[in-house]
Design a protein around this motif. Structure first.
Motif, PDB file in Angstrom:
ATOM      1  N   ALA A 158     -20.686 -30.990 -49.544  1.00  0.00           N
ATOM      2  CA  ALA A 158     -19.747 -31.602 -48.598  1.00  0.00           C
ATOM      3  C   ALA A 158     -19.864 -33.116 -48.647  1.00  0.00           C
ATOM      4  CB  ALA A 158     -20.007 -31.084 -47.189  1.00  0.00           C
ATOM      5  N   THR A 159     -19.291 -33.701 -49.680  1.00  0.00           N
ATOM      6  CA  THR A 159     -19.372 -35.143 -49.867  1.00  0.00           C
ATOM      7  C   THR A 159     -18.680 -35.901 -48.749  1.00  0.00           C
ATOM      8  OG1 THR A 159     -17.451 -34.976 -51.306  1.00  0.00           O
ATOM      9  CG2 THR A 159     -19.591 -35.061 -52.367  1.00  0.00           C
ATOM     10  N   SER A 160     -17.896 -35.182 -47.949  1.00  0.00           N
ATOM     11  CA  SER A 160     -17.277 -35.842 -46.801  1.00  0.00           C
ATOM     12  C   SER A 160     -18.316 -36.253 -45.778  1.00  0.00           C
ATOM     13  CB  SER A 160     -16.240 -34.926 -46.151  1.00  0.00           C
ATOM     14  OG  SER A 160     -16.816 -33.684 -45.820  1.00  0.00           O
ATOM     15  N   GLY A 161     -19.533 -35.728 -45.887  1.00  0.00           N
ATOM     16  CA  GLY A 161     -20.614 -36.315 -45.120  1.00  0.00           C
ATOM     17  C   GLY A 161     -21.343 -35.413 -44.158  1.00  0.00           C
ATOM     18  N   MET A 162     -22.594 -35.790 -43.908  1.00  0.00           N
ATOM     19  CA  MET A 162     -23.434 -35.135 -42.919  1.00  0.00           C
ATOM     20  C   MET A 162     -24.116 -36.213 -42.086  1.00  0.00           C
ATOM     21  SD  MET A 162     -24.919 -32.635 -41.341  1.00  0.00           S
ATOM     22  CE  MET A 162     -24.797 -31.109 -42.270  1.00  0.00           C
ATOM     23  N   ALA A 163     -23.829 -36.203 -40.807  1.00  0.00           N
ATOM     24  CA  ALA A 163     -24.537 -37.055 -39.857  1.00  0.00           C
ATOM     25  C   ALA A 163     -25.474 -36.168 -39.051  1.00  0.00           C
ATOM     26  CB  ALA A 163     -23.555 -37.779 -38.949  1.00  0.00           C
ATOM     27  N   VAL A 164     -26.333 -36.789 -38.246  1.00  0.00           N
ATOM     28  CA  VAL A 164     -27.273 -36.045 -37.416  1.00  0.00           C
ATOM     29  C   VAL A 164     -27.257 -36.642 -36.013  1.00  0.00           C
ATOM     30  CG1 VAL A 164     -29.667 -35.305 -37.089  1.00  0.00           C
ATOM     31  CG2 VAL A 164     -28.734 -35.539 -39.408  1.00  0.00           C
ATOM     32  N   VAL A 165     -27.163 -35.787 -35.002  1.00  0.00           N
ATOM     33  CA  VAL A 165     -27.209 -36.196 -33.603  1.00  0.00           C
ATOM     34  C   VAL A 165     -28.651 -36.110 -33.113  1.00  0.00           C
ATOM     35  CG1 VAL A 165     -26.400 -35.713 -31.266  1.00  0.00           C
ATOM     36  CG2 VAL A 165     -24.909 -35.235 -33.230  1.00  0.00           C
ATOM     37  N   VAL A 166     -29.126 -37.169 -32.467  1.00  0.00           N
ATOM     38  CA  VAL A 166     -30.425 -37.149 -31.790  1.00  0.00           C
ATOM     39  C   VAL A 166     -30.129 -37.388 -30.316  1.00  0.00           C
ATOM     40  CG1 VAL A 166     -32.720 -38.175 -31.614  1.00  0.00           C
ATOM     41  CG2 VAL A 166     -31.593 -38.013 -33.849  1.00  0.00           C
ATOM     42  N   GLN A 167     -30.269 -36.336 -29.511  1.00  0.00           N
ATOM     43  CA  GLN A 167     -29.809 -36.364 -28.120  1.00  0.00           C
ATOM     44  C   GLN A 167     -30.926 -35.972 -27.162  1.00  0.00           C
ATOM     45  OE1 GLN A 167     -26.709 -33.463 -27.042  1.00  0.00           O
ATOM     46  NE2 GLN A 167     -25.708 -35.073 -25.860  1.00  0.00           N
ATOM     47  N   LYS A 168     -31.059 -36.728 -26.085  1.00  0.00           N
ATOM     48  CA  LYS A 168     -32.076 -36.437 -25.075  1.00  0.00           C
ATOM     49  C   LYS A 168     -31.889 -35.023 -24.529  1.00  0.00           C
ATOM     50  CE  LYS A 168     -33.970 -38.232 -20.726  1.00  0.00           C
ATOM     51  NZ  LYS A 168     -33.786 -37.000 -19.902  1.00  0.00           N
ATOM     52  N   MET A 169     -32.968 -34.249 -24.528  1.00  0.00           N
ATOM     53  CA  MET A 169     -32.915 -32.890 -24.004  1.00  0.00           C
ATOM     54  C   MET A 169     -32.706 -32.899 -22.492  1.00  0.00           C
ATOM     55  SD  MET A 169     -33.361 -30.368 -26.282  1.00  0.00           S
ATOM     56  CE  MET A 169     -33.688 -29.075 -25.093  1.00  0.00           C
ATOM     57  N   VAL A 170     -31.996 -31.909 -22.003  1.00  0.00           N
ATOM     58  CA  VAL A 170     -31.893 -31.655 -20.571  1.00  0.00           C
ATOM     59  C   VAL A 170     -32.892 -30.550 -20.239  1.00  0.00           C
ATOM     60  CG1 VAL A 170     -30.435 -30.814 -18.692  1.00  0.00           C
ATOM     61  CG2 VAL A 170     -29.464 -32.304 -20.466  1.00  0.00           C
ATOM     62  N   ASP A 171     -33.821 -30.837 -19.322  1.00  0.00           N
ATOM     63  CA  ASP A 171     -34.769 -29.811 -18.874  1.00  0.00           C
ATOM     64  C   ASP A 171     -34.002 -28.893 -17.924  1.00  0.00           C
ATOM     65  OD1 ASP A 171     -36.975 -28.302 -18.311  1.00  0.00           O
ATOM     66  OD2 ASP A 171     -37.999 -29.828 -17.124  1.00  0.00           O
ATOM     67  N   ALA A 172     -33.391 -27.872 -18.496  1.00  0.00           N
ATOM     68  CA  ALA A 172     -32.374 -27.105 -17.777  1.00  0.00           C
ATOM     69  C   ALA A 172     -32.956 -26.106 -16.788  1.00  0.00           C
ATOM     70  CB  ALA A 172     -31.486 -26.366 -18.774  1.00  0.00           C
ATOM     71  N   GLN A 173     -32.427 -26.154 -15.587  1.00  0.00           N
ATOM     72  CA  GLN A 173     -32.660 -25.092 -14.610  1.00  0.00           C
ATOM     73  C   GLN A 173     -31.852 -23.860 -15.011  1.00  0.00           C
ATOM     74  OE1 GLN A 173     -32.268 -25.887 -10.209  1.00  0.00           O
ATOM     75  NE2 GLN A 173     -30.414 -24.672 -10.474  1.00  0.00           N
ATOM     76  N   ALA A 174     -30.637 -24.111 -15.472  1.00  0.00           N
ATOM     77  CA  ALA A 174     -29.756 -23.056 -15.973  1.00  0.00           C
ATOM     78  C   ALA A 174     -28.842 -23.685 -17.008  1.00  0.00           C
ATOM     79  CB  ALA A 174     -28.936 -22.428 -14.849  1.00  0.00           C
ATOM     80  N   ALA A 175     -28.350 -22.872 -17.927  1.00  0.00           N
ATOM     81  CA  ALA A 175     -27.484 -23.380 -18.981  1.00  0.00           C
ATOM     82  C   ALA A 175     -26.653 -22.241 -19.538  1.00  0.00           C
ATOM     83  CB  ALA A 175     -28.310 -24.042 -20.090  1.00  0.00           C
ATOM     84  N   GLY A 176     -25.638 -22.619 -20.286  1.00  0.00           N
ATOM     85  CA  GLY A 176     -24.811 -21.586 -20.886  1.00  0.00           C
ATOM     86  C   GLY A 176     -23.572 -22.150 -21.528  1.00  0.00           C
ATOM     87  N   VAL A 177     -22.515 -21.345 -21.525  1.00  0.00           N
ATOM     88  CA  VAL A 177     -21.268 -21.701 -22.184  1.00  0.00           C
ATOM     89  C   VAL A 177     -20.099 -21.439 -21.239  1.00  0.00           C
ATOM     90  CG1 VAL A 177     -22.092 -21.277 -24.530  1.00  0.00           C
ATOM     91  CG2 VAL A 177     -21.128 -19.393 -23.210  1.00  0.00           C
ATOM     92  N   MET A 178     -18.997 -22.102 -21.526  1.00  0.00           N
ATOM     93  CA  MET A 178     -17.775 -21.905 -20.754  1.00  0.00           C
ATOM     94  C   MET A 178     -16.594 -21.934 -21.710  1.00  0.00           C
ATOM     95  SD  MET A 178     -16.276 -24.042 -17.477  1.00  0.00           S
ATOM     96  CE  MET A 178     -16.756 -25.628 -18.160  1.00  0.00           C
ATOM     97  N   PHE A 179     -15.616 -21.093 -21.459  1.00  0.00           N
ATOM     98  CA  PHE A 179     -14.419 -21.003 -22.279  1.00  0.00           C
ATOM     99  C   PHE A 179     -13.209 -21.176 -21.375  1.00  0.00           C
ATOM    100  CE2 PHE A 179     -17.753 -18.128 -23.601  1.00  0.00           C
ATOM    101  CZ  PHE A 179     -18.034 -18.584 -24.877  1.00  0.00           C
ATOM    102  N   THR A 180     -12.307 -22.071 -21.731  1.00  0.00           N
ATOM    103  CA  THR A 180     -11.123 -22.283 -20.902  1.00  0.00           C
ATOM    104  C   THR A 180      -9.971 -21.379 -21.314  1.00  0.00           C
ATOM    105  OG1 THR A 180     -10.265 -24.109 -22.241  1.00  0.00           O
ATOM    106  CG2 THR A 180     -11.822 -24.664 -20.474  1.00  0.00           C
ATOM    107  N   ILE A 181     -10.325 -20.310 -21.985  1.00  0.00           N
ATOM    108  CA  ILE A 181      -9.435 -19.209 -22.317  1.00  0.00           C
ATOM    109  C   ILE A 181     -10.341 -17.986 -22.340  1.00  0.00           C
ATOM    110  CG2 ILE A 181      -9.786 -19.528 -24.807  1.00  0.00           C
ATOM    111  CD1 ILE A 181      -6.939 -18.637 -25.286  1.00  0.00           C
ATOM    112  N   ASP A 182      -9.859 -16.846 -21.909  1.00  0.00           N
ATOM    113  CA  ASP A 182     -10.714 -15.663 -21.944  1.00  0.00           C
ATOM    114  C   ASP A 182     -11.003 -15.313 -23.405  1.00  0.00           C
ATOM    115  OD1 ASP A 182     -11.683 -12.945 -21.999  1.00  0.00           O
ATOM    116  OD2 ASP A 182     -10.956 -12.741 -19.936  1.00  0.00           O
TER     117      ASP A 182
END
Length: 361
Positions: A181-205
Motif C-alpha cells: 500500500a504505497t499510498s501510505g501507513m501512518a500510526v496513531v499514538v493516543q492517550k488511553m482512557v481508563d474506561a469505567q465502561a466502553a463499547g460501540v454505537m451505530f446510528t443505523i440498526d
C-alpha cells in the motif's frame, strides 16, 4: 507537494492533520472530530512520510517491490512467506536517529500534557484507505493498547508498519501493480482512557439496516470486551427521533478488560453486584445517542462509533467512521436472531485485531 509532506509528527490540532494522505484515514477522522468540538483524547500521528522515509532509507521499498510484485495472492503459502520476510526485514532495520528522536519527543509532550510519566497510549495503525467512506481495509491492520514508555512506543509503531505486509492485507490487495500500500501507513499514538465502561454505537440498526434506530453496545472496562465476545454486552436500541429506549437487554458481564501492571491488558473478574447491572445509566445512554445523532447529521451518513466513559463519568469519542455494511447493500434483507451488533461489524474499527501489551513491553 502538500504542507505535511516530509513531516514526521502531526498533532490532532494541526491543520494538516486533516490530510488523510499524511496521517491516514483513522487520524484524519479524529482530527476532524477534534476540530469540530467533539471530546477526542489527545493524540499525535507518526505520518506516512515517516514510514516512507524508513522504507527508502533501509532499502526495503525496493525489496518490497522485488518480493511482492509477482506474488500470487491466491497462493496462501507464498503470501505467508512474503509476509514473514518483510516482517523480519522491518524488525531488523533501524529507524534513523532523527525520526526516533521526534517520536520520543512527541510522546514526552503527551506525558507532560497529561502530567503523568510514561502515560499509557493506544498505538493504532492508520492506513490511508481506512475510515473513509467505502473503505475496504478497515479492520485488517493492528492496534496495541496500554503501551507505556518511549521505547515501547517506538517498538509498537514498527509493529504497525509490519501490518501493511500482513498476510491478510497482501491477500486482499486488489491492485496487482501495487506491491504494497504505497499510498501510505501512518500510526496513531493516543492517550488511553481508563474506561469505567466502553463499547460501540451505530446510528443505523446494524442487524436490520433500519436508519431510524440507534444501537449502543456496552460493557464494563475497555471496549475490547465487547469486540472479543468475552462478555454478552448490554444492548440499548433507541428511536433516533425521540431518543426513547425501545429495547434494553442487560448482559451478564462476569469479566472485564483491565490493565494489570504485572500482566498487561487482560480479563479480570467483575464483582457479583456489577455483573447484571447496566454498565450505562439512562443519562449516559441519552448522551451517547445525542452524540451519535449529531455526528451522523454533521457527517451526512450513518456512523460506526467507538466510545468510552472514564471513571469520572466523562464521555470520550475514540473513533468514528462511515457505516460500511448497509451503505453497500440493499435494506431488503432482514437478518433474524439475536445476533450481537458488534459481530456484524467485527473489526470495522481495527479493534478486532487488537493486541494487549504489558507495561514493560
Amino acid at each position: 507537494m502538500t504542507e505535511a509532506a516530509g513531516t514526521v509528527i502531526l498533532w490532532l490540532e494541526d491543520d494538516t492533520a486533516l490530510q488523510a494522505a499524511a496521517v491516514g484515514g483513522k487520524f484524519s477522522s479524529l482530527a476532524e472530530l477534534r476540530k469540530d468540538g467533539f471530546a477526542v483524547p489527545p493524540a499525535f500521528a507518526v505520518t506516512t512520510a515517516a514510514f516512507e522515509r524508513f522504507m527508502a532509507a533501509s532499502g526495503l521499498e525496493s525489496l518490497a517491490r522485488e518480493v511482492l510484485i509477482d506474488l500470487d495472492r491466491n497462493d496462501l503459502a507464498a503470501v505467508e512467506a512474503a509476509s514473514s520476510r518483510m516482517h523480519e526485514e522491518i524488525e531488523a532495520k533501524p529507524l534513523s536517529d532523527e525520526v526516533a528522536a521526534q517520536i520520543a519527543e512527541a510522546y514526552a509532550q503527551l506525558c507532560a500534557d497529561a502530567d503523568e510519566a510514561n502515560v499509557p497510549v493506544a498505538v493504532r495503525s492508520s492506513g490511508v484507505a481506512e475510515d473513509l467512506a467505502g473503505a475496504s481495509f478497515a479492520g485488517q491492520y493492528d492496534t496495541y493498547l496500554w503501551v507505556q514508555g518511549a521505547e515501547a512506543v517506538l517498538q509498537h509503531i514498527r509493529m504497525c508498519w509490519m501490518g501493511i505486509f500482513g498476510a491478510q492485507v497482501l491477500s486482499y490487495h486488489p491492485d496487482p501493480d501495487t506491491p504494497y500500500a504505497t499510498s501510505g501507513m501512518a500510526v496513531v499514538v493516543q492517550k488511553m482512557v481508563d474506561a469505567q465502561a466502553a463499547g460501540v454505537m451505530f446510528t443505523i440498526d446494524p442487524v436490520t439496516g433500519d436508519p431510524s434506530k440507534i444501537v449502543i453496545e456496552s460493557a464494563w472496562g475497555l471496549g475490547e470486551a465487547v469486540v472479543s465476545g468475552d462478555v454478552t454486552p448490554d444492548r440499548f436500541r433507541l428511536d433516533k427521533v425521540t431518543l426513547e429506549v425501545i429495547e434494553r437487554a442487560i448482559g451478564d458481564k462476569a469479566v472485564e478488560f483491565r490493565f494489570n501492571p504485572a500482566s498487561g491488558i487482560g480479563l479480570v473478574p467483575v464483582e457479583a453486584e456489577r455483573q447484571s447491572r447496566a454498565s450505562l445509566d439512562d443519562d449516559l445512554v441519552t448522551q451517547l445517542a445525542t452524540l451519535g445523532k449529531g455526528l451522523e447529521r454533521h457527517r451526512g451518513a450513518a456512523q460506526d462509533i467507538e466510545w468510552a466513559v472514564d471513571r469520572s463519568g466523562r464521555l470520550h469519542l475514540l473513533q468514528a467512521r462511515p457505516e460500511t455494511i448497509w451503505s453497500q447493500r440493499g435494506r431488503s434483507s432482514i437478518l433474524g436472531g439475536q445476533t450481537s451488533a458488534i459481530s456484524m461489524v467485527l473489526g470495522s474499527f481495527g479493534v478486532g485485531r487488537t493486541s494487549s501489551t504489558k507495561a514493560d513491553d
